[in-house]
Design a protein around this motif. Structure first.
Motif, PDB file in Angstrom:
ATOM      1  N   LYS A  23       0.986  -1.112   0.011  1.00 27.96           N
ATOM      2  CA  LYS A  23      -0.009  -0.109  -0.027  1.00 27.96           C
ATOM      3  C   LYS A  23       1.013   1.205   0.159  1.00 27.96           C
ATOM      4  O   LYS A  23       1.767   1.237   0.981  1.00 27.96           O
ATOM      5  CB  LYS A  23      -0.957  -0.047   1.361  1.00 27.96           C
ATOM      6  CG  LYS A  23      -1.898   1.115   1.227  1.00 27.96           C
ATOM      7  CD  LYS A  23      -2.598   1.028   2.662  1.00 27.96           C
ATOM      8  CE  LYS A  23      -3.523   2.526   2.547  1.00 27.96           C
ATOM      9  NZ  LYS A  23      -3.917   2.592   3.882  1.00 27.96           N
ATOM     10  N   LYS A  24       0.404   2.248  -0.870  1.00 26.17           N
ATOM     11  CA  LYS A  24       1.266   3.568  -0.998  1.00 26.17           C
ATOM     12  C   LYS A  24       1.218   4.150   0.512  1.00 26.17           C
ATOM     13  O   LYS A  24       0.162   4.252   1.304  1.00 26.17           O
ATOM     14  CB  LYS A  24       0.852   4.347  -1.956  1.00 26.17           C
ATOM     15  CG  LYS A  24       1.074   3.752  -3.384  1.00 26.17           C
ATOM     16  CD  LYS A  24       0.535   5.094  -4.448  1.00 26.17           C
ATOM     17  CE  LYS A  24       1.839   6.200  -4.526  1.00 26.17           C
ATOM     18  NZ  LYS A  24       1.510   6.885  -5.475  1.00 26.17           N
ATOM     19  N   LEU A  25       2.355   4.680   0.821  1.00 28.10           N
ATOM     20  CA  LEU A  25       2.467   5.382   2.359  1.00 28.10           C
ATOM     21  C   LEU A  25       1.886   6.880   2.144  1.00 28.10           C
ATOM     22  O   LEU A  25       1.339   7.350   3.128  1.00 28.10           O
ATOM     23  CB  LEU A  25       4.198   5.109   2.894  1.00 28.10           C
ATOM     24  CG  LEU A  25       4.330   3.957   3.234  1.00 28.10           C
ATOM     25  CD1 LEU A  25       6.003   4.071   3.972  1.00 28.10           C
ATOM     26  CD2 LEU A  25       3.466   3.547   4.318  1.00 28.10           C
ATOM     27  N   TYR A  26       2.131   7.423   1.026  1.00 24.18           N
ATOM     28  CA  TYR A  26       2.100   8.776   0.908  1.00 24.18           C
ATOM     29  C   TYR A  26       0.984   9.214  -0.464  1.00 24.18           C
ATOM     30  O   TYR A  26       1.316   8.678  -1.506  1.00 24.18           O
ATOM     31  CB  TYR A  26       3.193   9.680   0.898  1.00 24.18           C
ATOM     32  CG  TYR A  26       4.200   9.483   2.145  1.00 24.18           C
ATOM     33  CD1 TYR A  26       3.790  10.126   3.049  1.00 24.18           C
ATOM     34  CD2 TYR A  26       5.265   8.513   1.898  1.00 24.18           C
ATOM     35  CE1 TYR A  26       4.640   9.713   4.277  1.00 24.18           C
ATOM     36  CE2 TYR A  26       6.234   8.282   2.820  1.00 24.18           C
ATOM     37  CZ  TYR A  26       6.028   9.164   4.058  1.00 24.18           C
ATOM     38  OH  TYR A  26       6.626   8.840   5.239  1.00 24.18           O
ATOM     39  N   ASP A  27       0.045  10.100  -0.125  1.00 27.33           N
ATOM     40  CA  ASP A  27      -0.667  10.586  -1.260  1.00 27.33           C
ATOM     41  C   ASP A  27      -0.168  11.788  -1.461  1.00 27.33           C
ATOM     42  O   ASP A  27       0.631  12.394  -0.864  1.00 27.33           O
ATOM     43  CB  ASP A  27      -2.066  10.649  -0.937  1.00 27.33           C
ATOM     44  CG  ASP A  27      -2.276  11.494   0.345  1.00 27.33           C
ATOM     45  OD1 ASP A  27      -1.691  12.267   0.429  1.00 27.33           O
ATOM     46  OD2 ASP A  27      -3.609  11.658   0.520  1.00 27.33           O
ATOM     47  N   ASN A  28      -0.463  12.348  -2.748  1.00 27.20           N
ATOM     48  CA  ASN A  28       0.119  13.855  -3.004  1.00 27.20           C
ATOM     49  C   ASN A  28      -0.121  14.862  -1.984  1.00 27.20           C
ATOM     50  O   ASN A  28       1.120  15.672  -1.780  1.00 27.20           O
ATOM     51  CB  ASN A  28      -0.669  14.249  -4.533  1.00 27.20           C
ATOM     52  CG  ASN A  28      -0.092  13.549  -5.700  1.00 27.20           C
ATOM     53  OD1 ASN A  28       0.740  12.529  -5.498  1.00 27.20           O
ATOM     54  ND2 ASN A  28      -0.915  13.512  -6.809  1.00 27.20           N
ATOM     55  N   LYS A  29      -0.896  15.087  -1.320  1.00 28.34           N
ATOM     56  CA  LYS A  29      -1.087  15.864  -0.377  1.00 28.34           C
ATOM     57  C   LYS A  29      -0.046  15.920   0.701  1.00 28.34           C
ATOM     58  O   LYS A  29       0.524  16.675   1.140  1.00 28.34           O
ATOM     59  CB  LYS A  29      -2.770  15.892   0.135  1.00 28.34           C
ATOM     60  CG  LYS A  29      -3.004  17.105   1.290  1.00 28.34           C
ATOM     61  CD  LYS A  29      -4.299  17.068   1.802  1.00 28.34           C
ATOM     62  CE  LYS A  29      -4.649  18.009   2.899  1.00 28.34           C
ATOM     63  NZ  LYS A  29      -3.569  18.645   3.573  1.00 28.34           N
ATOM     64  N   ALA A  30      -0.158  14.556   1.262  1.00 33.40           N
ATOM     65  CA  ALA A  30       1.109  14.279   2.288  1.00 33.40           C
ATOM     66  C   ALA A  30       2.371  14.612   1.948  1.00 33.40           C
ATOM     67  O   ALA A  30       3.268  14.872   2.474  1.00 33.40           O
ATOM     68  CB  ALA A  30       1.011  12.639   2.742  1.00 33.40           C
ATOM     69  N   ILE A  31       2.668  14.084   0.585  1.00 30.45           N
ATOM     70  CA  ILE A  31       4.020  14.601   0.036  1.00 30.45           C
ATOM     71  C   ILE A  31       4.147  15.765   0.032  1.00 30.45           C
ATOM     72  O   ILE A  31       5.312  16.459   0.458  1.00 30.45           O
ATOM     73  CB  ILE A  31       4.222  14.052  -1.364  1.00 30.45           C
ATOM     74  CG1 ILE A  31       4.332  12.283  -1.231  1.00 30.45           C
ATOM     75  CG2 ILE A  31       5.577  14.420  -1.869  1.00 30.45           C
ATOM     76  CD1 ILE A  31       4.149  11.498  -2.638  1.00 30.45           C
ATOM     77  N   ILE A  32       3.266  16.785  -0.566  1.00 26.92           N
ATOM     78  CA  ILE A  32       3.338  18.151  -0.205  1.00 26.92           C
ATOM     79  C   ILE A  32       3.633  18.887   0.986  1.00 26.92           C
ATOM     80  O   ILE A  32       4.479  19.628   1.186  1.00 26.92           O
ATOM     81  CB  ILE A  32       2.194  19.057  -1.068  1.00 26.92           C
ATOM     82  CG1 ILE A  32       2.155  18.865  -2.682  1.00 26.92           C
ATOM     83  CG2 ILE A  32       2.059  20.480  -0.722  1.00 26.92           C
ATOM     84  CD1 ILE A  32       0.839  18.883  -3.241  1.00 26.92           C
ATOM     85  N   ASP A  33       2.792  18.302   1.933  1.00 26.06           N
ATOM     86  CA  ASP A  33       2.829  18.742   3.319  1.00 26.06           C
ATOM     87  C   ASP A  33       4.397  18.469   4.077  1.00 26.06           C
ATOM     88  O   ASP A  33       5.107  19.268   4.566  1.00 26.06           O
ATOM     89  CB  ASP A  33       1.863  17.991   4.197  1.00 26.06           C
ATOM     90  CG  ASP A  33       0.491  18.215   4.050  1.00 26.06           C
ATOM     91  OD1 ASP A  33       0.207  19.570   3.485  1.00 26.06           O
ATOM     92  OD2 ASP A  33      -0.326  17.677   4.457  1.00 26.06           O
ATOM     93  N   LEU A  34       4.868  17.109   3.540  1.00 27.27           N
ATOM     94  CA  LEU A  34       6.135  16.770   3.972  1.00 27.27           C
ATOM     95  C   LEU A  34       7.436  17.762   3.586  1.00 27.27           C
ATOM     96  O   LEU A  34       7.981  18.500   4.095  1.00 27.27           O
ATOM     97  CB  LEU A  34       6.527  15.293   3.520  1.00 27.27           C
ATOM     98  CG  LEU A  34       5.891  14.339   4.531  1.00 27.27           C
ATOM     99  CD1 LEU A  34       6.186  13.003   3.834  1.00 27.27           C
ATOM    100  CD2 LEU A  34       6.606  14.470   5.997  1.00 27.27           C
TER     101      LEU A  34
END
Length: 115
Positions: free
Chosen positions: A13-24
């Motif tokens: 399962k993917k750990l990060y969606d696009n929003k989570a990556i942007i937040d990081l």
């Protein structure tokens, strides 16, 4: 960023969606921009108010410079490890003046110290 995009857990399962990556990434950019400036500001404040700190740190640096070859450019890891006083100053500076603007933590359990 490539590693974040393809990161998966043990089930695939993917750990990060696009929003989570942007937040990081925004968090990293923010932290990398502000914290060195805050740290430098507090270091200058403390050194200007306590000239003995500046003098002792300067003496430590001059001793390191005397022992290095004249052809050497930049600091070596060995020289950085010799900066005992400057490291103590920096640790105390960070202890007294938190450079993180906000810390979003919540206690999850009560702790009793000395009764």
């Amino acid at each position: 960023m490539d590693k974040l995009i393809v990161a998966t857990d043990e089930n695939g399962k993917k750990l990060y969606d696009n929003k989570a990556i942007i937040d990081l990434l925004l968090g990293l950019l923010h932290a990398g921009h502000h914290t060195p400036a805050y740290t430098a500001m507090w270091a200058i404040v403390q050194i200007s108010q306590n000239s003995h700190i500046f003098q002792k740190a300067k003496e430590e640096q001059e001793l390191i410079m005397k022992e290095r070859p004249s052809t050497q450019k930049g600091l070596s890891f060995t020289e950085i490890k010799q900066m005992k006083y400057l490291m103590k100053f920096t640790n105390e500076l960070l202890r007294r003046h938190t450079v993180a603007v906000a810390s979003f933590r919540e206690a999850t359990a009560n702790v009793h110290i000395n009764g």
